[in-house]
Design an enzyme around this catalytic site. Structure first.
Site, PDB file in Angstrom:
ATOM      1  N   SER A 229       0.827  -1.203   0.000  1.00  0.00           N
ATOM      2  CA  SER A 229       0.000   0.000   0.000  1.00  0.00           C
ATOM      3  C   SER A 229       0.866   1.260   0.000  1.00  0.00           C
ATOM      4  O   SER A 229       1.704   1.431  -0.880  1.00  0.00           O
ATOM      5  CB  SER A 229      -0.970  -0.048   1.194  1.00  0.00           C
ATOM      6  OG  SER A 229      -2.035   0.850   0.992  1.00  0.00           O
TER       7      SER A 229
ATOM      8  N   ASP B   1      -5.336  -3.840  -3.023  1.00  0.00           N
ATOM      9  CA  ASP B   1      -4.354  -3.579  -1.963  1.00  0.00           C
ATOM     10  C   ASP B   1      -3.983  -4.868  -1.227  1.00  0.00           C
ATOM     11  O   ASP B   1      -4.849  -5.625  -0.776  1.00  0.00           O
ATOM     12  CB  ASP B   1      -4.978  -2.576  -0.982  1.00  0.00           C
ATOM     13  CG  ASP B   1      -4.001  -2.002   0.014  1.00  0.00           C
ATOM     14  OD1 ASP B   1      -3.265  -2.773   0.650  1.00  0.00           O
ATOM     15  OD2 ASP B   1      -3.977  -0.763   0.160  1.00  0.00           O
TER      16      ASP B   1
END
Length: 417
Positions: free
Chosen positions: A58, A227
């Protein structure tokens, strides 16, 4: 004019790091909290410590791109430029709202107001060079959309930002191994895009940070990715999986703390749930490595009873010898500590002032860690796995650990057999 963090005048003394086979930097996801990681990296540069492997998820993946995509002498400056480009300065409304409580000595209240205002702007306006509200939103009942269009925000600007601040030829051909984690939307598997196995492009880093439903899935080679934090928010296990028979030093930089206070209202519940959901499971990983180290020691003791001529002649025993030669892993754990005025919105509060505070916290924590020179000694293979955390306190030992010796501030936890 580019804003910059306030510099602490205290500089670390000259630091000579013992020889390790691997020096890894592990960067967790956490949105706007990610400038804490940039501060930690600045402290590594101050001390002359250069990781040869960076693994991120991320926002940690975005920081990884900026670091690996620049020459060593340009990396801290590039991080400054990147973070200042995606963060808003407070406008006059937020500034006035923050100033009025300060006049009456209410610093925490003023910072809370400023943070709420900045987080509200991020939700309604997006962040420059990062994400913007998708208009119109794809609505149910009007036909299916492709996965890269189903989100509240459009992240196409992030690609140009990454190309502006990172050289992808350097990422792929430079001196740092790069791994970034993402989840295959179709099969739910966590994968790591690694520059030792493929060429990395901006899309690989964008996929690692594509947290739904806010951000859209990113298409790579006909597959869509979200993600990596949906499955595991820290790449520590990915690094340790490759650590067999190595002396490894790992700087694990986390943005969420597993420990915290019980919530007192619904907003506290939201914040605490995020902390628990996205925090690392370092203790679970420690137990796993302890078991592995016990097995290695048991094999080594058994092999001591095998005649030398048999050891040399039988391939099975040679493989057993390799398995018995465990790893020596030293993890320096740096965890961002919440400020009293932060709330559930802390991961999307992108004001310049707060970014600078996060950065300074990371710089201070790594400097304090380097003050404990003995922490960086290479552990023995018998010890196996050693962790250090400058924030660790004896009164924070969980009930499941009460049978272990209590630790003073900044102590270490060893797993030995």
């Amino acid at each position: 004019m580019r804003s910059s963090t306030k510099k602490n005048n205290r500089q670390p003394d000259a630091f000579v790091l013992p020889r390790y086979d691997e020096i890894a930097l592990v960067l967790q996801g956490g949105g706007a909290l990610g400038s804490y990681q940039a501060g930690v990296f600045e402290g590594l540069v101050e001390a002359g410590v250069q990781p040869n492997w960076i693994a991120g998820v991320s926002i940690g993946a975005l920081n990884t791109a900026i670091i690996a995509g620049n020459a060593p002498e340009k990396r801290v400056e590039a991080l400054h430029d990147f973070w200042n480009s995606i963060c808003h300065p407070l406008d006059w409304v937020g500034g006035l709202g923050a100033w009025i409580p300060t006049v009456f000595g209410m610093h925490d209240q003023s910072r809370k107001w400023a943070g709420l205002w900045a987080a509200g702007r991020a939700l309604t306006e997006g962040q420059p060079g990062f994400f913007s509200p998708r208009r119109p939103l794809p609505m149910a009942g009007f036909g299916k959309q492709t996965s890269n269009l189903v989100s509240y925000y459009d992240t196409s600007a992030l690609r140009e930002t990454l190309l502006q601040f990172a050289d992808f030829d350097r990422i792929n051909d430079g001196d740092i191994r790069v791994s970034v984690g993402a989840v295959n939307v179709r099969n739910g598997n966590l994968v790591y895009f690694d520059n030792t196995k493929m060429r990395l492009e901006p899309e690989h880093f964008m996929a690692s940070g594509a947290l739904p439903p806010g951000f859209p899935a990113v298409e790579i080679d006909g597959e869509y990715y979200w993600d990596g934090g949906l499955v595991s928010n820290t790449p520590l296990t990915e690094v340790l999986r490759d650590a067999d028979h190595k002396d490894a030093l790992v700087f694990q930089v986390d943005l969420w703390s597993a420990r915290g206070n019980p919530p007192g209202d619904f907003l506290d519940v939201s914040e605490r749930a995020k902390d628990i959901q996205y925090s690392s499971r370092t203790r679970a990983i420690t137990n796993m490595l302890a078991d592995r180290q016990k097995h290695a020691r048991f094999i080594k003791e058994l092999l001591a009873h095998v005649p030398p001529e048999v050891l040399k002649s039988d391939p099975l025993f040679r493989r057993a010898e390799e398995a018995a030669d465990g790893s020596a892993i030293n993890v320096v754990h740096l965890i961002y500590k919440n400020k009293p005025y932060e709330g559930h919105y802390k991961d999307y509060e992108f004001s310049v002032d707060t970014m600078n505070e996060h950065w300074e916290s990371g710089l201070e924590d790594i400097r304090d860690s380097f003050a404990h020179r003995e922490w960086f000694d290479v552990p023995s293979r018998e010890q196996g796995f050693v962790t250090h955390d400058v924030h660790r306190r004896a009164d924070a030992v969980p009930q499941s650990d009460r049978n272990m010796p209590e630790l003073p501030l900044g102590a270490e936890r060893k797993v030995a057999v």
